[in-house]
Design a protein around this motif. Structure first.
Motif, PDB file in Angstrom:
ATOM      1  N   GLU A 132     -15.448  19.597  35.713  1.00  0.00           N
ATOM      2  CA  GLU A 132     -16.242  19.185  34.543  1.00  0.00           C
ATOM      3  C   GLU A 132     -15.418  18.322  33.603  1.00  0.00           C
ATOM      4  OE1 GLU A 132     -18.778  20.975  30.749  1.00  0.00           O
ATOM      5  OE2 GLU A 132     -18.090  22.357  32.307  1.00  0.00           O
ATOM      6  N   ASP A 167     -19.444  23.326  26.040  1.00  0.00           N
ATOM      7  CA  ASP A 167     -19.608  22.244  27.006  1.00  0.00           C
ATOM      8  C   ASP A 167     -18.661  21.099  26.648  1.00  0.00           C
ATOM      9  OD1 ASP A 167     -21.649  23.542  28.376  1.00  0.00           O
ATOM     10  OD2 ASP A 167     -23.209  22.691  27.098  1.00  0.00           O
ATOM     11  N   ILE A 220     -18.043  17.430  25.974  1.00  0.00           N
ATOM     12  CA  ILE A 220     -18.951  16.363  25.540  1.00  0.00           C
ATOM     13  C   ILE A 220     -18.475  15.006  26.038  1.00  0.00           C
ATOM     14  CG2 ILE A 220     -19.979  15.199  23.550  1.00  0.00           C
ATOM     15  CD1 ILE A 220     -19.710  17.837  22.017  1.00  0.00           C
ATOM     16  N   GLY A 221     -17.243  14.649  25.739  1.00  0.00           N
ATOM     17  CA  GLY A 221     -16.743  13.354  26.209  1.00  0.00           C
ATOM     18  C   GLY A 221     -15.501  12.925  25.460  1.00  0.00           C
ATOM     19  N   ALA A 250     -15.014  14.856  35.318  1.00  0.00           N
ATOM     20  CA  ALA A 250     -16.259  14.088  35.402  1.00  0.00           C
ATOM     21  C   ALA A 250     -16.692  13.545  34.046  1.00  0.00           C
ATOM     22  CB  ALA A 250     -17.363  14.954  35.996  1.00  0.00           C
ATOM     23  N   LYS A 251     -16.472  14.320  32.979  1.00  0.00           N
ATOM     24  CA  LYS A 251     -16.992  13.923  31.663  1.00  0.00           C
ATOM     25  C   LYS A 251     -15.989  13.158  30.805  1.00  0.00           C
ATOM     26  CE  LYS A 251     -20.446  17.604  31.333  1.00  0.00           C
ATOM     27  NZ  LYS A 251     -20.900  18.799  30.571  1.00  0.00           N
ATOM     28  N   THR A 252     -14.712  13.210  31.177  1.00  0.00           N
ATOM     29  CA  THR A 252     -13.713  12.550  30.332  1.00  0.00           C
ATOM     30  C   THR A 252     -12.812  11.576  31.080  1.00  0.00           C
ATOM     31  OG1 THR A 252     -11.927  14.179  30.611  1.00  0.00           O
ATOM     32  CG2 THR A 252     -13.624  14.677  28.964  1.00  0.00           C
TER      33      THR A 252
END
Length: 465
Positions: free
Chosen positions: A125, A173, A175-176, A128-130
């Motif tokens: 995760e 979660d 976020i980015g 994938a998001k950062t």
């Protein structure tokens, strides 16, 4: 959600200093050879307790090979910022990243002696998001949890620069990415901010190939580790200025801004000067809209017989202080400096931030000195991660730096330990003979968090009066 702000949130540093003293500390435990899962220890730091200095509870993780290093709270006094709507969060969860696995654990410590895992964020995760890896430092901002990283993408973490990402402070979660314009920033280590003044400062260590398997002597002597600090417009997420401390000032690590948001200055610790093995402290400040930095403390190496030195240092016939952590008391008066190589904890009076004065010092551990604790026990390694109580009267520290670096500078297993020193009314440090925490066999100890907050946790939104 609470109906009132968490009582451990304080508008100003002065009010935080008046809060009740901590009775518990949370300390990370890491398995250097990954033979056991890492863990979190809950330590009794109440001197009136019959279990003072003992581990009361442990949370052992379900995975091996995480290498716990730094960690932080889900929320702190920054939640009281008038610019956001998160004042009713609880300081309830500890966010613990694995620096090797890129896995993040969220541990619920609402009932500290029943602390348990609340959520696990798998590395996929984060990737994938950062696009980042090797999460390192946790700071709770007014609208989310900020996480600095030491690696970019790809297997070795060099596919793109590392940076900072943000997590939701309620769902956890990812976020980015934080950065919109990073400028020339290509390495990352620590960061902190002044919320009302709307700026952030970040520092540099090295990329994963430069630290994961140990210090790379060729890179150090070629001055290839980080030596810059970056200043950011916090809200615009933009790098507005970079200051190079000089390429010989290798590994600009911990960032400690003044706690009172009226003040626009702070400190950065530099591990080693490759021209003379000195450690140093730099004061940075803003004047007429421009940032400046000046070396205000130097700590010299100590001569040593090569036979007493690890292989890495034999050719120098000296022990560098190796400034690996610093911490600033909430009244902005004392700066504590860990000299991991020489086995010293320094206390500087920084009432005048441009002219620090040595106010106290204790010796314990050290590559050559190997100074024992006053109780007669060995303190393997040297003073490392340091944490200061809110009232400024107690200073705690542990002894491990990073598994592979421990082996280079202090070969052989030497055990995890945590100690405490008491601060004199007019400065000075005295080790507490009755407080010496030994961690379970096979574990070393790293960062400490104190119940209700500490001096490297909270960001304050209102001036002290």
């Amino acid at each position: 959600m609470n109906l009132r702000p968490d009582p451990t949130f304080h508008p100003s540093p002065k009010l935080a200093m008046q809060a009740p003293a901590e009775t518990l500390a949370f300390t990370l435990m890491l398995s250097p050879d990954a033979s056991q899962p890492d863990g979190l220890a809950v330590v009794d730091v109440d001197p009136g307790s019959g279990t003072f200095g003992q581990i009361l509870h442990q949370v052992i993780m379900p995975n091996k090979g995480d290498e716990f290093h730094h960690f932080g709270w889900n929320a702190c006094s920054s939640a009281l910022s008038p610019l956001t709507g998160h004042a009713f969060l609880e300081r309830r969860y500890l966010i613990i990243p694995g620096i090797r696995s890129s896995r993040i654990y969220v541990v619920d410590v609402k009932e500290p002696l029943k602390a348990k895992i609340h959520k696990i964020i798998e590395p996929e995760e984060v990737f994938a998001k950062t696009g980042y890896s090797r999460p390192h430092t946790i700071h709770c901002g007014p609208e989310g949890i900020y996480v600095s990283t030491l690696g970019g993408g790809g297997k070795d973490g060099t596919d793109g620069p590392p940076g900072i990402f943000i997590m939701d402070c309620e769902t956890f979660d990812v976020i980015g990415r934080y950065e919109i314009d990073r400028g020339s920033q290509d390495k990352q280590y620590d960061f902190w901010w002044n919320l009302p003044r709307d700026y952030m400062v970040s520092s540099e260590w090295g990329l994963p190939p430069q630290f994961e398997n140990g210090l790379v002597p060729e890179d150090l002597l070629s001055n290839k580790y980080g030596h810059r600090i970056h200043f950011w417009n916090l809200r615009e997420r933009k790098n507005i200025q970079t200051i190079d401390l000089g390429e010989n000032h290798q590994m600009a690590l911990e960032i400690r801004p003044a706690h009172d948001p009226v003040k626009e200055y702070g400190f950065c610790g530099v591990v080693v000067d490759t021209t003379n093995l000195e450690g140093s402290i730099w004061t940075w400040w803003r004047e007429n809209g421009t940032w400046h930095a000046k070396k205000t403390v130097t700590i010299p190496p100590q001569p040593a017989n090569p036979d007493d030195l690890p292989e890495l240092l034999k050719g120098f016939s000296a022990v560098p202080p190796l400034v690996t952590d610093i911490d600033l008391s909430l009244d902005d008066k004392y700066l504590y400096v860990s000299c991991w190589g020489t086995g010293e904890m320094h206390q500087y009076d920084v009432s005048d931030p441009m002219n620090p004065k040595l106010a106290g010092k204790v010796e314990i551990g050290g590559i050559v000195k190997k100074t024992q604790h006053p109780n007669g026990k060995d303190f393997g390694y040297g003073p490392q991660m340091v944490e200061v109580s809110r009232d400024g009267k107690r200073v705690y520290w542990t002894n491990s730096l990073y598994s592979t670096w421990d082996e280079q500078f202090y070969p052989g297993e030497r055990g995890g330990a945590m100690v405490k020193a008491d601060v004199g009314a007019n400065g000075g440090l005295t080790l507490d003979k009755t407080f010496f925490v030994e961690f379970p066999k096979g574990y070393r100890s790293h960062q400490i968090r104190l119940e209700g907050g500490d001096c490297s946790t909270d960001s304050f939104c209102y001036p002290s009066v």
